[in-house]
Design an enzyme around this catalytic site. Structure first.
Site, PDB file in Angstrom:
ATOM      1  N   GLU A 177      36.274 -14.963 -44.772  1.00  0.00           N
ATOM      2  CA  GLU A 177      36.175 -13.907 -44.434  1.00  0.00           C
ATOM      3  C   GLU A 177      36.036 -13.350 -42.528  1.00  0.00           C
ATOM      4  OE1 GLU A 177      32.549 -10.775 -45.073  1.00  0.00           O
ATOM      5  OE2 GLU A 177      31.764 -12.449 -45.333  1.00  0.00           O
ATOM      6  N   LYS A 214      37.948 -12.746 -48.404  1.00  0.00           N
ATOM      7  CA  LYS A 214      36.879 -10.736 -48.085  1.00  0.00           C
ATOM      8  C   LYS A 214      37.442 -10.584 -47.319  1.00  0.00           C
ATOM      9  CE  LYS A 214      31.797  -9.819 -48.324  1.00  0.00           C
ATOM     10  NZ  LYS A 214      30.918 -10.414 -49.223  1.00  0.00           N
TER      11      LYS A 214
END
Length: 297
Positions: A177, A214
């Protein structure tokens, strides 16, 4: 066998990933939004008890099932606790059909080159070993991009993939992420640099390796389609990143193949003061709207 079923659910299942992983630093803010002020608790222990009650209440809601939610990201404290008398990860998979993930990062380092890298994680292998024992399928770790700085963004992606390898070695699926802050003036340029770095790292992965990504919802719709289509990527999910749920849903629906992994966007409107009926209706409405945006692309 369940590992393969979980991989299939995450890779091809219809729905989204619920992010229930607010950490120590963001817990007071999450509790405030939930209607619990800081004077309601006097220690970290009490604070974590309260946030676990909120998460457990969400997980027990009738609409919180694998029909619309493919996975859920847990905070370490949540993994170590129970929901409805079962260990949290076990409850999610066995009772709800939802694949459990674990947030593993320890927060952000000081800004450098327009980014905030992840702090060192000296105890990561021990945490990953516990996660495997607890029935966790994968992990999530967040770092932040605050400027379109090529050196900073390269360092962020290098770190994410390096630790991702450590996670893969333990048999877990890493969600990488590298969040781009939504309010920066050069967000679109930062996303172009990030895309190039991610593709370079993915192209270098062995054929038997896959990761998840993400990412912040991009300024240009479908910018990340090459990542969605990349054979080394199991799934691309999007964070709400400070957008309201309606804004995030609208942007998400413009990105083909990307599904939601919302935290604040999911819990928006929930309150400790709501009756069970009110609470369940509110979370159901949130789940329906995020699901619709996740399958629209």
């Amino acid at each position: 066998m369940s590992k393969q079923l979980q991989a299939e659910k995450i890779g091809a299942g219809k729905g989204f990933i619920a992010a229930l992983d607010q950490s120590g630093g963001s817990t007071p803010k999450a509790l405030h939004l939930y209607g619990i002020e800081e004077d309601a608790y006097s220690s970290d222990e009490e604070m974590f008890d309260l946030i676990h009650e909120m998460r457990a209440r969400i997980a027990r809601a009738p609409s919180f099932t694998g029909d619309k939610i493919v996975g859920a990201i847990l905070f370490e404290d949540t993994m170590d606790r129970e929901i409805a008398g079962k260990p949290s990860a076990n409850y999610l998979w066995s009772e709800r059909g939802i694949v459990p993930f674990l947030k593993v990062d320890k927060g952000l380092a000081e800004p450098e080159n327009g980014v905030r890298m992840m702090k060192p994680m000296p105890d990561l292998d021990a945490l990953l070993s516990r996660a495997v024992q607890a029935g966790i399928f994968g992990t999530k770790m967040r770092s932040v991009i605050d400027a379109a700085n090529p050196a900073g963004i390269k360092a962020i992606v290098d770190q994410q993939f390096e630790i991702g390898e450590q996670i893969l070695a333990q048999g877990l699926m890493p969600i990488l992420e590298p969040e781009v802050t939504i309010s920066i003036p050069d967000k679109s340029e930062a996303e172009d640099i990030l895309l190039a770095e991610l593709l370079a790292h993915l192209d270098a992965l062995p054929d038997d390796r896959q990761v998840m990504l993400k990412l912040t919802l991009p300024s240009k719709p479908n910018l990340y389609k090459p990542l969605v289509d990349h054979p080394r990527v199991l799934r691309v999910v999007a964070l709400s990143g400070g957008y309201t749920r309606d804004e995030a849903n609208e942007k998400l629906a413009q990105n083909t193949g990307v599904i939601a992994s919302f935290s604040r966007g999911l819990t928006e409107g929930l309150s400790a003061q709501q009756s069970e009926a009110e609470f369940n209706a509110t979370i159901s409405e949130a789940i329906e709207s995020i699901y619709a945006a996740s399958v629209a692309g």
